[in-house]
Design an enzyme around this catalytic site. Structure first.
Site, PDB file in Angstrom:
ATOM      1  N   TYR A 144       0.862  -1.190   0.000  1.00 51.66           N
ATOM      2  CA  TYR A 144       0.000   0.000   0.000  1.00 51.66           C
ATOM      3  C   TYR A 144       0.887   1.225   0.000  1.00 51.66           C
ATOM      4  CZ  TYR A 144      -3.368   3.501   1.648  1.00 51.66           C
ATOM      5  OH  TYR A 144      -4.162   4.622   1.776  1.00 51.66           O
ATOM      6  N   ASP A 238       9.340   3.019  -0.101  1.00 46.14           N
ATOM      7  CA  ASP A 238       8.253   3.598   0.679  1.00 46.14           C
ATOM      8  C   ASP A 238       8.472   3.197   2.133  1.00 46.14           C
ATOM      9  OD1 ASP A 238       6.001   4.359   1.992  1.00 46.14           O
ATOM     10  OD2 ASP A 238       4.591   3.555   0.526  1.00 46.14           O
ATOM     11  N   LYS A 266       4.347   8.907   8.999  1.00 40.17           N
ATOM     12  CA  LYS A 266       4.108   8.299  10.307  1.00 40.17           C
ATOM     13  C   LYS A 266       5.087   8.759  11.400  1.00 40.17           C
ATOM     14  CE  LYS A 266       1.105   4.836   8.476  1.00 40.17           C
ATOM     15  NZ  LYS A 266       1.098   4.077   7.248  1.00 40.17           N
TER      16      LYS A 266
HETATM   17  C1  PLP Z   1       0.466   4.591   5.903  1.00 39.02           C
HETATM   18  C2  PLP Z   1       1.201   4.376   4.650  1.00 39.02           C
HETATM   19  C3  PLP Z   1       1.085   5.247   3.550  1.00 39.02           C
HETATM   20  C4  PLP Z   1       0.099   6.374   3.532  1.00 39.02           C
HETATM   21  O1  PLP Z   1       0.370   7.319   4.499  1.00 39.02           O
HETATM   22  P1  PLP Z   1      -0.835   8.315   4.970  1.00 39.02           P
HETATM   23  O2  PLP Z   1      -0.181   9.201   5.950  1.00 39.02           O
HETATM   24  O3  PLP Z   1      -1.885   7.426   5.528  1.00 39.02           O
HETATM   25  O4  PLP Z   1      -1.294   9.030   3.751  1.00 39.02           O
HETATM   26  C5  PLP Z   1       1.886   5.033   2.456  1.00 39.02           C
HETATM   27  N1  PLP Z   1       2.753   4.000   2.413  1.00 39.02           N
HETATM   28  C6  PLP Z   1       2.904   3.147   3.440  1.00 39.02           C
HETATM   29  C7  PLP Z   1       3.904   2.044   3.357  1.00 39.02           C
HETATM   30  C8  PLP Z   1       2.115   3.289   4.579  1.00 39.02           C
HETATM   31  O5  PLP Z   1       2.236   2.406   5.580  1.00 39.02           O
END
Ligand code: PLP
Length: 430
Positions: A144, A238, A266
């Site tokens: 994701y 990511d 995060k």
């Molecule tokens: C949480 C997450 C996102 C999205 O971040 P948001 O702050 O919710 O927009 C993208 N990539 C990864 C791997 C994530 O865990």
């Protein structure tokens, strides 16, 4: 344990909010029942509006790595608040957080702050395209990367291989340059590079966290880095979930790989909305105002969010809780596996540092398809029994659980008792 006030708020919330939530996983759709409404949190605990106390293994889906309301973070945010909330102009705090972030990633010379992980990734992808002049992006099924159109594919395995949109409202044109590969399967990436010569980059969660925890096997990431390099494409890590969580330098440091572009979120905001993307100078110089790739934000680099981020990362570096996470993670894994054995329930546990979760399946999970062999009905029974015994978990089989540095021995005892009740209930229900 009563949930009366949560039930009441849920019903009230349905009127003017979609599903009474602002992010879909909070709706508890895959475990049934009403979502819990939270009143407050402190340290390793979270409290709902009915006054129930839980050990919090969600920690806002990752950011609260120091536990809730760490006194230094709270103090820093309060201090910033008194000076003003937003200026639409530069502040010293942005430079300070940028240095902390760049120092943590060896090949990151410059960073750009945004407001969420989604924004970080969509900008990182744009940057890969701007720098290479190519259009196609390879992503892995089950990973994701936020809710931008181009990457909302392979949210479900059926759609994955066909490159069909995984969400309604995403036009086919938006995903026609998105190619899907299988996690831990280098051949599936090679096949795309053999077929197409306009691949700008490969985006990956270096530790899968959004299909449950899935760890790269053998030398998968190192070989991927080499393959991407040999094809003149960029590797985009990511690390929105794993940055500053797996180690201070993220999963790349721990796994010995270096991405061309790194996306963060995060933990870097410590609970305030911060995202970031960074790379070496040669790549970042393509971003406006230095280059022709446009990306902007009214609230980007918000002073209160920056203060929260600086305080969180400074304290995190000082605490260096990563060995402690490894120890607690190992204890949690043993508790889960031994209890499953006691009750004769099929369970497979994956973990990496402070990310851990069990899958209700009898196979080792190394990709999205294997994760999907899990029995989500069993998870739902397990989830509610954990709640009733004082442990707050993400309401989905496919979300990672997160440790925080305030977890105590007593918390582990609470966890252990809850697991015994919850797996026992699963054994009796099926
Ligand atoms: C949480 C997450 C996102 C999205 O971040 P948001 O702050 O919710 O927009 C993208 N990539 C990864 C791997 C994530 O865990």
């Amino acid at each position: 344990m009563k949930f009366k006030k949560s039930e009441k708020l849920y019903k009230k919330g349905l009127k003017n909010l979609v599903g009474a939530v602002n992010s879909p996983v909070r709706a508890f759709a895959s475990v049934g029942g009403n979502p819990l409404f939270i009143e407050k949190a402190k340290g390793s605990k979270i409290y709902d509006v009915d006054g129930n106390e839980y050990l919090d293994l969600v920690v806002s889906y990752g950011p609260m790595i120091l536990g809730h309301r760490h006194k230094k973070v709270e103090k820093a945010a309060k201090k910033a608040l008194k000076k003003g909330y937003s200026f639409g102009a530069s502040t010293a705090a942005e430079i300070k957080l940028a240095k902390i972030v760049c120092d943590a990633f060896p090949e990151m010379d410059k960073v750009r702050f945004v407001n969420s992980g989604t924004e970080a990734v969509l900008s990182g992808i744009r940057l890969a395209r701007a720098y290479t002049g190519k259009d196609k992006i390879i992503k892995f099924s089950g990973c994701y990367h936020g809710h931008q159109d181009a990457l909302l594919v392979a949210a479900g395995s059926g759609l994955a291989t066909l490159s069909l949109p995984g969400s309604k409202g995403v036009p086919e044109g938006a995903v026609k340059n998105t190619l899907i590969a299988e996690y831990n399967n280098l051949e599936s990436v090679k096949a795309h590079f053999e077929k197409y010569d306009d691949i700008a980059g490969v985006i990956i969660e270096p530790i899968g966290g959004n299909m449950g925890v899935v760890v790269p096997q053998n030398n998968f990431l190192k070989e991927l880095q080499e393959l991407v390099q040999n094809n003149n494409a960029l590797l985009i890590a990511d690390e929105v979930m794993t940055g500053f969580r797996s180690t201070f330098g993220g999963a790349q440091e721990k796994l010995g790989v270096v991405a061309d572009i790194t996306c963060l979120g995060k933990v870097i905001g410590g609970g305030f909305p911060v995202g970031a993307y960074g790379a070496r100078n040669e790549i970042m110089e393509n971003v406006a105002p230095l280059g022709g790739m446009y990306q902007a934000g009214t609230l980007s680099g918000n002073p209160i969010a920056m203060a929260g981020g600086i305080a969180t990362l400074t304290e995190l570096k000082k605490q260096n809780p990563y060995d402690k996470f490894e120890e607690i993670g190992a204890i949690i894994e043993v508790i889960l596996l031994e209890t499953a054995k006691k009750y004769n329930v099929d369970l497979s546990v994956n973990r990496f540092g402070s990310m851990i979760n069990p899958f209700f399946t009898n196979i080792k999970v190394t990709n999205f398809e294997e994760a999907q062999s899990s029995d989500t009905e069993k998870f739902a029974v397990f989830f509610w029994e954990m709640i009733k015994n004082g442990v707050f978990l993400p309401p989905s089989q496919f979300e990672a659980w997160f440790l925080n540095s305030e977890i105590t021995e007593k918390d582990i005892q609470v966890f252990s008792n809850a697991v015994d009740k919850a797996i026992g209930k699963v054994a009796n229900s099926f």
